[in-house]
Design a protein around this motif. Sequence first.
Motif, mmCIF file in Angstrom:
data_model
loop_
_atom_site.group_PDB
_atom_site.id
_atom_site.type_symbol
_atom_site.label_atom_id
_atom_site.label_comp_id
_atom_site.label_asym_id
_atom_site.label_seq_id
_atom_site.Cartn_x
_atom_site.Cartn_y
_atom_site.Cartn_z
ATOM 1 N N ALA A 70 -2.605 -0.797 -3.888
ATOM 2 C CA ALA A 70 -3.318 -0.133 -4.984
ATOM 3 C C ALA A 70 -2.995 1.357 -5.022
ATOM 4 C CB ALA A 70 -4.822 -0.343 -4.825
ATOM 5 N N ARG A 71 -2.986 2.012 -3.870
ATOM 6 C CA ARG A 71 -2.700 3.450 -3.832
ATOM 7 C C ARG A 71 -1.265 3.725 -4.271
ATOM 8 N NH1 ARG A 71 -3.587 8.174 -0.675
ATOM 9 N NH2 ARG A 71 -2.590 9.807 -1.935
ATOM 10 N N ALA A 72 -0.327 2.868 -3.856
ATOM 11 C CA ALA A 72 1.072 3.057 -4.243
ATOM 12 C C ALA A 72 1.243 2.915 -5.755
ATOM 13 C CB ALA A 72 1.955 2.055 -3.517
ATOM 14 N N VAL A 73 0.574 1.941 -6.344
ATOM 15 C CA VAL A 73 0.730 1.673 -7.773
ATOM 16 C C VAL A 73 0.089 2.774 -8.620
ATOM 17 C CG1 VAL A 73 -0.023 0.106 -9.612
ATOM 18 C CG2 VAL A 73 0.992 -0.811 -7.535
ATOM 19 N N ILE A 74 -1.023 3.321 -8.150
ATOM 20 C CA ILE A 74 -1.748 4.323 -8.941
ATOM 21 C C ILE A 74 -1.228 5.733 -8.702
ATOM 22 C CG2 ILE A 74 -3.643 5.095 -7.457
ATOM 23 C CD1 ILE A 74 -3.985 3.552 -10.990
ATOM 24 N N GLU A 75 -0.331 5.909 -7.723
ATOM 25 C CA GLU A 75 0.163 7.243 -7.365
ATOM 26 C C GLU A 75 0.762 8.018 -8.540
ATOM 27 O OE1 GLU A 75 2.975 9.306 -3.917
ATOM 28 O OE2 GLU A 75 3.286 7.217 -4.457
ATOM 29 N N PRO A 76 1.533 7.397 -9.455
ATOM 30 C CA PRO A 76 2.092 8.185 -10.574
ATOM 31 C C PRO A 76 1.035 8.895 -11.409
ATOM 32 C CG PRO A 76 3.196 6.075 -10.415
ATOM 33 C CD PRO A 76 2.055 6.023 -9.461
ATOM 34 N N PHE A 77 -0.144 8.296 -11.555
ATOM 35 C CA PHE A 77 -1.213 8.977 -12.296
ATOM 36 C C PHE A 77 -1.649 10.243 -11.561
ATOM 37 C CE2 PHE A 77 -1.566 4.631 -13.893
ATOM 38 C CZ PHE A 77 -1.710 4.841 -15.256
ATOM 39 N N GLU A 78 -1.718 10.169 -10.229
ATOM 40 C CA GLU A 78 -2.110 11.333 -9.440
ATOM 41 C C GLU A 78 -1.062 12.442 -9.543
ATOM 42 O OE1 GLU A 78 -2.626 9.871 -5.501
ATOM 43 O OE2 GLU A 78 -4.266 8.508 -6.025
ATOM 44 N N VAL A 79 0.210 12.052 -9.473
ATOM 45 C CA VAL A 79 1.296 13.043 -9.539
ATOM 46 C C VAL A 79 1.300 13.757 -10.881
ATOM 47 C CG1 VAL A 79 3.805 13.312 -9.565
ATOM 48 C CG2 VAL A 79 2.727 11.843 -7.851
ATOM 49 N N GLN A 80 1.043 13.011 -11.964
ATOM 50 C CA GLN A 80 1.079 13.589 -13.309
ATOM 51 C C GLN A 80 -0.262 14.189 -13.729
ATOM 52 O OE1 GLN A 80 3.561 14.037 -15.402
ATOM 53 N NE2 GLN A 80 5.177 12.956 -14.300
#
Length: 317
Positions: free
Chosen positions: A111-121
Amino acid sequence: MANLLEVRDLSKRFTSPGGPFKKARSMHAVNGVSFDLPKGRVIGVVGESGCGKSTLARLILRLIEPSGGAVLFEGEDLLAKPPAQMRALRADMQMVFQDPYSAIDPRYTVARAVIEPFEVQGRKPEASVDEEVATLLEMVGLNPGLASSFPHQISGGQKQRVGIARALALRPSLLVLDEPTASLDVSVQAQIIGLLETLRDELGLTYLFISHDLSLVKYFCDEILVMYLGRVVEALPDTDAPARHPYTKTLMDSTFEPDPKKRRLIAPLEGEVPSPFDLPPGCAFAERCPHATDICRTDTPALAANGGHAVACHHPI
């Protein structure tokens, strides 16, 4: 059809540091590569290991800074963008890496790996985080119940699907696929290619597909670029086009043919691949080419187009 991506004369030179007992040396990992990628199409880039395929992929996304050339994405010059603007543009262009085992942080859950792009952007998903993770996992054929798993608890094929889900999180228009099936067994390779085909149709994606497997590229792609020691030596407008460069023909002849009646007698290439730090004058393939003449050893052939089929050879087949 409008072009999503335009690459013009893209180059990257690496220099090895010198020392007390050796001179500094430089090499062109990518040398003057140009092509157009229309929206909704799939271009495959093939060639032997070390030909510059993966470097080209990273240059296009500016994960490595080019030495020269231009990359236009939807008409915007990526190389002119400051870091903040480039980061924002990367939401529309994502990469799936070759090794799924090292592409995901082992400390992250799925879950953390998949949602990471939202955090980066700095974005928030439209739905809740849990709902977004479930949607992305289902999109790539994974059970949402895997969301709490760690990478060591899932298979290589599942890891690669997680990598694809992460790449799709921000709904990009371009995916750069750097040998996404190379580390997977054959049955899982077929599943991943089937998934990529489905996603292309459903989401209208455009792919740049890097591979050393020409048979896979011929099945999956619309057009093919063949690279040799940093240069594009042939651009085939479709996968049924006959090879005109001797190197491309050798690659095609070496692909496995399951029907014994259709198998070809392969003439092995002689000679060694030149060192990229010390390329000979003329065509880099000349010393291995059965058709080479004196001009091949003195003049570098330009990539010349004829009816959409381009070949860099003084004596095309």
